[in-house]
Design a protein around this motif. Structure first.
Motif, PDB file in Angstrom:
ATOM      1  N   UNK A 166      13.470  18.838  -5.056  1.00  0.00           N
ATOM      2  CA  UNK A 166      14.233  19.502  -4.000  1.00  0.00           C
ATOM      3  C   UNK A 166      15.726  19.210  -4.143  1.00  0.00           C
ATOM      4  N   UNK A 170      14.530  14.669  -4.143  1.00  0.00           N
ATOM      5  CA  UNK A 170      13.147  14.219  -3.918  1.00  0.00           C
ATOM      6  C   UNK A 170      12.176  15.132  -4.657  1.00  0.00           C
ATOM      7  N   UNK A 172       8.357  16.746  -4.969  1.00  0.00           N
ATOM      8  CA  UNK A 172       7.115  17.056  -4.262  1.00  0.00           C
ATOM      9  C   UNK A 172       6.155  17.790  -5.184  1.00  0.00           C
ATOM     10  N   UNK A 173       4.860  17.686  -4.852  1.00  0.00           N
ATOM     11  CA  UNK A 173       3.821  18.388  -5.591  1.00  0.00           C
ATOM     12  C   UNK A 173       3.161  19.368  -4.644  1.00  0.00           C
ATOM     13  N   UNK A 174       3.104  20.614  -5.031  1.00  0.00           N
ATOM     14  CA  UNK A 174       2.512  21.637  -4.181  1.00  0.00           C
ATOM     15  C   UNK A 174       1.395  22.343  -4.944  1.00  0.00           C
ATOM     16  N   UNK A 175       0.433  22.868  -4.184  1.00  0.00           N
ATOM     17  CA  UNK A 175      -0.649  23.619  -4.810  1.00  0.00           C
ATOM     18  C   UNK A 175      -1.822  22.751  -5.185  1.00  0.00           C
ATOM     19  N   UNK A 176      -2.656  23.242  -6.086  1.00  0.00           N
ATOM     20  CA  UNK A 176      -3.984  22.675  -6.313  1.00  0.00           C
ATOM     21  C   UNK A 176      -4.396  22.824  -7.772  1.00  0.00           C
ATOM     22  N   UNK A 185       0.958  25.673   4.328  1.00  0.00           N
ATOM     23  CA  UNK A 185       1.593  26.904   3.854  1.00  0.00           C
ATOM     24  C   UNK A 185       1.592  26.960   2.328  1.00  0.00           C
ATOM     25  N   UNK A 186       1.494  28.165   1.793  1.00  0.00           N
ATOM     26  CA  UNK A 186       1.380  28.345   0.341  1.00  0.00           C
ATOM     27  C   UNK A 186       2.764  28.315  -0.306  1.00  0.00           C
ATOM     28  N   UNK A 187       3.312  27.105  -0.419  1.00  0.00           N
ATOM     29  CA  UNK A 187       4.663  26.986  -0.984  1.00  0.00           C
ATOM     30  C   UNK A 187       4.681  27.301  -2.473  1.00  0.00           C
ATOM     31  N   UNK A 198      15.250  27.560  -4.257  1.00  0.00           N
ATOM     32  CA  UNK A 198      14.518  26.663  -3.365  1.00  0.00           C
ATOM     33  C   UNK A 198      14.313  25.260  -3.928  1.00  0.00           C
ATOM     34  N   UNK A 436      14.802  24.749   2.779  1.00  0.00           N
ATOM     35  CA  UNK A 436      14.643  23.994   1.537  1.00  0.00           C
ATOM     36  C   UNK A 436      15.926  23.261   1.158  1.00  0.00           C
TER      37      UNK A 436
END
Lengths: 451, 451
Positions: A166, A170, A172-176, A185-187, A198, A436
């Motif tokens: 970001x 920092x 971050x890990x998003x999703x699967x 939310x589906x970032x 973003x 963001x």
């Protein structure tokens, strides 16, 4: 200020004038007002984080860049900005042929990833025409399209998870890693196509497919007019056929690329539709398509060999350099519902005549995406040409289309963005950007015009 | 305050105690602390806008609700809240068999839409087990999954464009009628699965497929253990087969549903895998699958007729009512990478033993989504059961999975959300929510815990 960054990054911070000159532009032809402060050649997530922490502290705008092959200017940098290149982050961390995913760094070239995957019988489906030179991170940041989307989807459908740094540094890990996942939310989907606004993609878990088994079949069909070719492409879909590829070249495109490749000059006005079928019913589908094309007035033949079929696609893929022989092509990227393809070609012809600008056009006919190329004298685009582009966009919106199918907004199309989104949505999108990136240091002035 | 709303909506504002009681809960079993203020049965976009303008002016929380079939409590309403039901907005504005899209209102039931589409040889692929009773708007708001996702994708992939009323009553249109479109941030994808937090979906342009031609083939395979069944399902994928459906029932599930339907009791410990193949190579794929299943120790047969095949899926679709004969099933919804399916079954067995709670489990084995059903005595879930659920989620996260594959967070899973997202992303998601809804009137206290 830069010395702080150099202390952390050493020679991964590049301030050589030649390098700075290159990142003023991309493949769109847009050139920024001047050279940026420097280029960070990040080699790790930590390099990206360090750069953003520095930029955040000093409020320095950051332009994330992959291979610089964008066609809308999103990755171009100007005075006072720092370029954060992820082009050196090319590792493949994992290829998983059970879960059908790969974990990669963003800088890997699409074709390089696919070369490795092919050894495993696997495949990353996003197939922009730039695949030999564009990075997967860039493909994700622009939601790259390409030739195969009608059958195999756009890049968004091929991204499972992202690691993102970001604006404040920092991570971050998003999703699967799983096929399904609805936790919050589906970032991940929101990051795809966000053009550097973003966050910085530093890792991706991409969805793979198994290589489609069996032979492919390729058809070249020639029509007396582009309208006939467009209508035939619609008839193919209406018959329930979904070719993997269905590309349309209008008469000027076809003649230009044949000249460029030293091939025979096609008859005046002749347009070309190239189809490829694949999968278990590839042969039957190709024969059904042949019948439909001929019933629509085409001279059409099935390539006798796969090599001959590949050769037909070489023509399509050589289009971009071929058009540069005509002048400077301002490549537009409108997309309409498939049923409106012929009408959009009519509209392009009308704009070409009204503004007296040659507009050779090719189309991913399977999905309704068209690339009208407004031919100008040089990268300085005269206002008359922008007016012609504006007329194209209006025609496209009236047909229920969108002003960018796959290239994005960048700098070149931002003046029309609010017209398509509406003022309320335009403001909402800007608020999301600020959620963001509250200091607006990530690619400011791209997509949304500077206010 | 309500009188203002009644003046606009007349008897479309419902305050009858019976109706208010119903909307305190959904199919999750969660019951809110008390009855809400009222229910708006919106019949038009204008009704939705009027309700939100009123709610915005008075800062009244709004819970959007479709058919109330959610399994996480997202559409349940409590004291001081107003329910905005879109269940009466059921019109189909357009079915387009060239552009392969339909323009619909959100309240139409999934199966009703598909019944109409079938007359045109078309199909809306999202196939939650609730399809006979759930609305398409609800499917979109939860990014519904179902049985067909490994082959045909989740709901997100079937949504092209949305009309959304924002918290202040303004109406925006996002997305595209075209296959491709990258004009600004992809708010359409962000809306999918957003559980009523960001706006009210009042119209959708959904992507259709042509009905898959030719016969389907269905296989029932029986295994001595659920682990064998799970490993066989992985082997199916590894062999390059993608069944349209691949459903796994563990021994308790199978025995329970057979008893419920009055069918013969299966041998003790026997688990079932049901596969369906479709498309041009359906027969070859089914025969290849049979061989793999038998090599993994299954007793497996191809259904002799399509009717017999349908009958096998009736067993699967009767699972939910069958489990209710065992007690009150708290339906969990973890999802893991396919390769971890057998390990997740091991973990579920360990949790069941450790907490002494029966956990019959079924799985969409093709995509790694499992539904462990924690059997309790009644809808008041004891803390011990939540601890067991917590142990399941931890095991799932350790295997690279997610705590919700297709049901969402709602109220039931919010205590674990930050654990999966991480605190930084959790805060970011909340900022995005506020970018849409600065007064936090849309479904407050859902997904994100009240702070």
């Amino acid at each position: 200020m830069l010395s702080e960054l150099r202390a952390v990054l050493g020679d991964r911070l590049d301030t050589s004038p030649d390098a700075l000159e290159i990142v003023r532009s991309d493949r769109s032809g847009y050139v920024s007002a001047g050279a940026p402060l420097g280029i960070v050649h990040a080699e790790s997530v930590e390099d990206v984080q360090a750069t953003l922490r520095w930029a955040h502290a000093h409020r320095v705008p950051v332009v994330t860049r992959g291979a610089g092959t964008g066609l809308a200017g999103a990755a171009t940098a100007g005075p006072g900005e720092i370029v954060l290149s992820t082009a050196r982050m090319t590792r493949i961390h994992e290829i998983n042929d059970v879960d059908l995913l790969a974990v990669i760094e963003p800088g890997i070239i699409n074709a390089d990833l696919n070369a490795v995957l092919a050894e495993h019988g696997l495949w990353f489906a996003p197939d922009p025409a730039s695949r030999a030179i564009s990075t997967v991170g860039g493909n994700i940041a622009t939601n790259a399209g390409g030739l195969l989307c009608a059958k195999y989807g756009v890049t968004r459908e091929a991204v499972l998870a992202l690691d993102v740094v970001l604006a404040d540094g920092s991570l971050i890990s998003m999703g699967h890693r799983s096929v399904k996942g609805v936790t919050g939310l589906d970032l991940t989907a929101l990051m795809v196509g966000s053009e550097g606004l973003l966050g910085v993609i530093v890792g991706a878990t991409v969805r793979l497919r198994r290589a489609v088994p069996g032979p492919v079949h390729t058809i070249a069909a020639y029509f007396p007019s582009v309208r006939d070719a467009a209508e035939a492409s619609v008839a193919i879909g209406r018959a329930g056929l979904t070719p993997a590829i269905m590309e349309l070249l209008d008469a000027t495109c076809l003649a230009t690329v044949h000249a460029h490749l030293g091939r025979p000059t096609p008859p005046l006005g002749q347009s070309q539709l190239v189809l490829r079928t694949d999968g278990p019913d590839a042969r039957e589908a190709a024969e059904a398509a042949l019948g439909i094309l001929r019933a629509h007035g085409a001279t059409a033949e099935l390539a006798a060999t796969e090599r001959e079929g590949e050769d037909l696609l070489i023509v399509r893929r050589a289009m971009h350099p071929a058009l540069e022989t005509l002048g400077y092509p301002l490549i537009e990227d409108v997309s309409v519902p498939r049923s409106k393809l012929a009408e959009m070609f009519d509209a392009i012809a009308a704009v070409s005549e009204r503004f007296d600008i040659p507009i050779p056009t090719l189309s991913h006919a399977g999905d309704g995406n068209l690339h009208p190329n407004l031919i100008v004298d040089g990268p300085e685009v005269p206002e008359r040409v922008w007016e012609a582009a504006h007329a194209l966009f209006q025609a496209c919106l009236e047909l229920g289309g969108t002003l960018s199918g796959e290239h994005g907004i960048g700098v070149l199309k931002q003046r029309w963005l609010a017209e398509e989104l509406g003022e309320t949505q335009h403001e909402l999108q800007k608020r999301i950007k600020l959620a963001f990136d509250p200091l607006n240091i990530l690619n400011p002035g791209k997509v949304f015009a500077r206010s």
